[in-house]
Design a protein around this motif. Structure first.
Motif, PDB file in Angstrom:
ATOM      1  N   PHE A   1     -22.115  -6.876 -20.457  1.00  0.00           N
ATOM      2  CA  PHE A   1     -21.190  -7.685 -19.660  1.00  0.00           C
ATOM      3  C   PHE A   1     -19.963  -6.873 -19.253  1.00  0.00           C
ATOM      4  O   PHE A   1     -19.470  -6.988 -18.122  1.00  0.00           O
ATOM      5  N   PHE A   2     -19.466  -6.066 -20.180  1.00  0.00           N
ATOM      6  CA  PHE A   2     -18.289  -5.238 -19.879  1.00  0.00           C
ATOM      7  C   PHE A   2     -18.566  -4.284 -18.721  1.00  0.00           C
ATOM      8  O   PHE A   2     -17.765  -4.171 -17.780  1.00  0.00           O
ATOM      9  N   LEU A   3     -19.718  -3.601 -18.783  1.00  0.00           N
ATOM     10  CA  LEU A   3     -20.047  -2.636 -17.729  1.00  0.00           C
ATOM     11  C   LEU A   3     -20.312  -3.326 -16.392  1.00  0.00           C
ATOM     12  O   LEU A   3     -19.908  -2.829 -15.337  1.00  0.00           O
ATOM     13  N   ILE A   4     -20.976  -4.485 -16.438  1.00  0.00           N
ATOM     14  CA  ILE A   4     -21.268  -5.207 -15.197  1.00  0.00           C
ATOM     15  C   ILE A   4     -19.988  -5.642 -14.503  1.00  0.00           C
ATOM     16  O   ILE A   4     -19.799  -5.438 -13.291  1.00  0.00           O
ATOM     17  N   PHE A   5     -19.069  -6.232 -15.269  1.00  0.00           N
ATOM     18  CA  PHE A   5     -17.808  -6.694 -14.685  1.00  0.00           C
ATOM     19  C   PHE A   5     -16.943  -5.519 -14.253  1.00  0.00           C
ATOM     20  O   PHE A   5     -16.243  -5.593 -13.232  1.00  0.00           O
ATOM     21  N   LEU A   6     -16.962  -4.447 -15.043  1.00  0.00           N
ATOM     22  CA  LEU A   6     -16.169  -3.275 -14.680  1.00  0.00           C
ATOM     23  C   LEU A   6     -16.659  -2.667 -13.368  1.00  0.00           C
ATOM     24  O   LEU A   6     -15.855  -2.344 -12.472  1.00  0.00           O
ATOM     25  N   LEU A   7     -17.968  -2.526 -13.220  1.00  0.00           N
ATOM     26  CA  LEU A   7     -18.529  -1.967 -11.987  1.00  0.00           C
ATOM     27  C   LEU A   7     -18.293  -2.913 -10.800  1.00  0.00           C
ATOM     28  O   LEU A   7     -18.041  -2.469  -9.676  1.00  0.00           O
ATOM     29  N   ALA A   8     -18.374  -4.215 -11.068  1.00  0.00           N
ATOM     30  CA  ALA A   8     -18.109  -5.182  -9.995  1.00  0.00           C
ATOM     31  C   ALA A   8     -16.661  -5.091  -9.528  1.00  0.00           C
ATOM     32  O   ALA A   8     -16.381  -5.150  -8.329  1.00  0.00           O
ATOM     33  N   GLY A   9     -15.722  -4.931 -10.481  1.00  0.00           N
ATOM     34  CA  GLY A   9     -14.316  -4.789 -10.112  1.00  0.00           C
ATOM     35  C   GLY A   9     -14.051  -3.516  -9.334  1.00  0.00           C
ATOM     36  O   GLY A   9     -13.306  -3.515  -8.348  1.00  0.00           O
ATOM     37  N   LEU A  10     -14.677  -2.421  -9.775  1.00  0.00           N
ATOM     38  CA  LEU A  10     -14.518  -1.163  -9.045  1.00  0.00           C
ATOM     39  C   LEU A  10     -15.110  -1.259  -7.643  1.00  0.00           C
ATOM     40  O   LEU A  10     -14.538  -0.749  -6.671  1.00  0.00           O
ATOM     41  N   GLY A  11     -16.275  -1.895  -7.540  1.00  0.00           N
ATOM     42  CA  GLY A  11     -16.895  -2.053  -6.230  1.00  0.00           C
ATOM     43  C   GLY A  11     -16.045  -2.892  -5.291  1.00  0.00           C
ATOM     44  O   GLY A  11     -15.919  -2.579  -4.095  1.00  0.00           O
ATOM     45  N   TYR A  12     -15.440  -3.941  -5.834  1.00  0.00           N
ATOM     46  CA  TYR A  12     -14.565  -4.781  -5.001  1.00  0.00           C
ATOM     47  C   TYR A  12     -13.332  -3.999  -4.546  1.00  0.00           C
ATOM     48  O   TYR A  12     -12.934  -4.077  -3.380  1.00  0.00           O
ATOM     49  N   GLY A  13     -12.743  -3.232  -5.467  1.00  0.00           N
ATOM     50  CA  GLY A  13     -11.544  -2.482  -5.117  1.00  0.00           C
ATOM     51  C   GLY A  13     -11.801  -1.358  -4.130  1.00  0.00           C
ATOM     52  O   GLY A  13     -10.939  -1.031  -3.317  1.00  0.00           O
ATOM     53  N   ILE A  14     -12.996  -0.779  -4.182  1.00  0.00           N
ATOM     54  CA  ILE A  14     -13.296   0.370  -3.312  1.00  0.00           C
ATOM     55  C   ILE A  14     -13.870  -0.064  -1.971  1.00  0.00           C
ATOM     56  O   ILE A  14     -13.459   0.422  -0.910  1.00  0.00           O
ATOM     57  N   PHE A  15     -14.833  -1.003  -1.998  1.00  0.00           N
ATOM     58  CA  PHE A  15     -15.579  -1.318  -0.779  1.00  0.00           C
ATOM     59  C   PHE A  15     -15.146  -2.618  -0.098  1.00  0.00           C
ATOM     60  O   PHE A  15     -15.225  -2.719   1.129  1.00  0.00           O
ATOM     61  N   LEU A  16     -14.716  -3.619  -0.863  1.00  0.00           N
ATOM     62  CA  LEU A  16     -14.442  -4.936  -0.276  1.00  0.00           C
ATOM     63  C   LEU A  16     -12.956  -5.178   0.001  1.00  0.00           C
ATOM     64  O   LEU A  16     -12.626  -5.822   0.989  1.00  0.00           O
ATOM     65  N   LYS A  17     -12.080  -4.707  -0.863  1.00  0.00           N
ATOM     66  CA  LYS A  17     -10.651  -4.947  -0.676  1.00  0.00           C
ATOM     67  C   LYS A  17     -10.127  -4.035   0.436  1.00  0.00           C
ATOM     68  O   LYS A  17     -10.076  -2.816   0.282  1.00  0.00           O
ATOM     69  N   LYS A  18      -9.709  -4.640   1.533  1.00  0.00           N
ATOM     70  CA  LYS A  18      -9.242  -3.877   2.683  1.00  0.00           C
ATOM     71  C   LYS A  18      -7.780  -3.466   2.500  1.00  0.00           C
ATOM     72  O   LYS A  18      -7.010  -4.174   1.851  1.00  0.00           O
ATOM     73  N   PRO A  19      -7.389  -2.331   3.049  1.00  0.00           N
ATOM     74  CA  PRO A  19      -6.000  -1.884   2.913  1.00  0.00           C
ATOM     75  C   PRO A  19      -5.037  -2.799   3.675  1.00  0.00           C
ATOM     76  O   PRO A  19      -5.343  -3.269   4.770  1.00  0.00           O
ATOM     77  N   GLU A  20      -3.875  -3.057   3.071  1.00  0.00           N
ATOM     78  CA  GLU A  20      -2.842  -3.893   3.680  1.00  0.00           C
ATOM     79  C   GLU A  20      -1.620  -3.048   4.011  1.00  0.00           C
ATOM     80  O   GLU A  20      -1.323  -2.062   3.320  1.00  0.00           O
TER      81      GLU A  20
END
Length: 304
Positions: free
Chosen positions: A37-56
């Motif tokens: 669970f730790f690795l899944i959530f950690l990778l999901a957070g990294l993926g969101y921060g790198i690929f989904l969260k757009k620069p403001e």
């Protein structure tokens, strides 16, 4: 001699209590699940921060409210507090003006957004801070586009200034009405003293009321010079900036929070799994778990 009198009473240990050692054993047994669970959530957070969260981008400006009543040629000032400016710039009237000026209801694909949703989005993108000593208001507007962030910030200032100017005009009109009423009262008293007062008293009172009326009239005439011009309520100290660098995305913070959430979910899953395994050996607890599954709908799903 009765030996039972001297027996030391013994109490059975409550089997429902969980010691620290039991907790460590549960964690050790479910370490693979917790780590997964730790690795899944950690990778999901990294993926969101790198690929989904757009620069403001953030455009900032500084507004100085008028805190003095000094007059300059061709204009007059209205006393304004920084807290009042900060409150008005996030009011619904200002937000609606920003939406209409920048055409924020329409998307690039031609679809239309609901005004309430856009209001919440714009309100969340505007941040204001008031310096308690100077009263200076610093406004920051965030957006995915640097040009639109600057345009929205400019619209914030223009809409806020418009509302404060209308308030200032209303104040000046009420001040004129008050001065005119005071002049009329002085003239009425002046006529009354001429008719009813004694000669000495009448002359003295006439002079006092005449001086008062002339003083009020001079103030009224002085205000007429500035009456047709807009009152000075706020001053733009620093105009909205055009940001050239995006804000930090906070990838490390997102990853850390995601990892902590993963640990919490993993621990919860491990304890629930342990409880279900232990309760299955106890007939009474097993019956309760079975009933709980029935109420939750698991039995119905299996039947289908």
């Amino acid at each position: 001699m009765d030996e039972k009198k001297y027996e030391i009473p013994c109490y059975e240990e409550d089997e429902t209590e969980i010691s620290l050692l039991d907790i460590l054993l549960i964690i050790a047994e479910g370490k693979k699940v917790i780590l997964s669970f730790f690795l899944i959530f950690l990778l999901a957070g990294l993926g969101y921060g790198i690929f989904l969260k757009k620069p403001e981008y953030a455009s900032s400006m500084q507004i100085a409210p008028i805190t003095s009543e000094t007059k300059t040629a061709g204009e007059f000032n209205v006393l304004v507090r920084g807290d009042l400016v900060a409150g008005i710039l996030k009011s619904q009237s200002v937000i609606d003006s920003i939406i209409d000026d920048n055409d924020l209801l329409k998307n690039k694909d031609g679809t239309t957004n609901k005004r309430d949703i856009v209001r919440k989005s714009i309100s969340a993108a505007i941040d204001q801070q008031v310096d308690q000593k100077s009263g200076l208001v610093t406004v920051t507007v965030k957006d995915l586009s640097p040009e639109r962030a600057r345009n929205i910030a400019q619209s914030v200032y223009e809409a806020t200034k418009k509302i404060l100017t209308e308030i200032g005009i209303e104040v000046s009109v009420k001040k004129d009405s008050f001065l005119l009423s005071e002049i009329e009262k002085s003239l009425v008293k002046l006529e009354q003293y001429k008719r009813e007062g004694t000669k000495t008293t009448a002359v003295k009172n006439d002079l006092e009321e005449l001086m008062k009326a002339l003083s009020l009239f001079s103030v009224y005439e002085e205000g007429a010079v500035y009456r047709k011009s807009a009152p000075m309520v706020v001053q733009l100290v620093s105009p909205p900036t055009l940001p050239d660098q995006p804000l930090p995305r906070g990838r490390g913070k997102i990853a850390a929070l995601s990892g902590i959430l993963g640990l919490f979910v993993g621990l919860t899953f491990a304890f629930i799994s342990h409880f279900l395994r232990v309760s299955s050996s106890d007939p009474e607890t097993a019956e309760k778990v079975k009933r709980l599954k029935e109420l939750a709908g698991f039995k119905r799903e299996r039947a289908n």
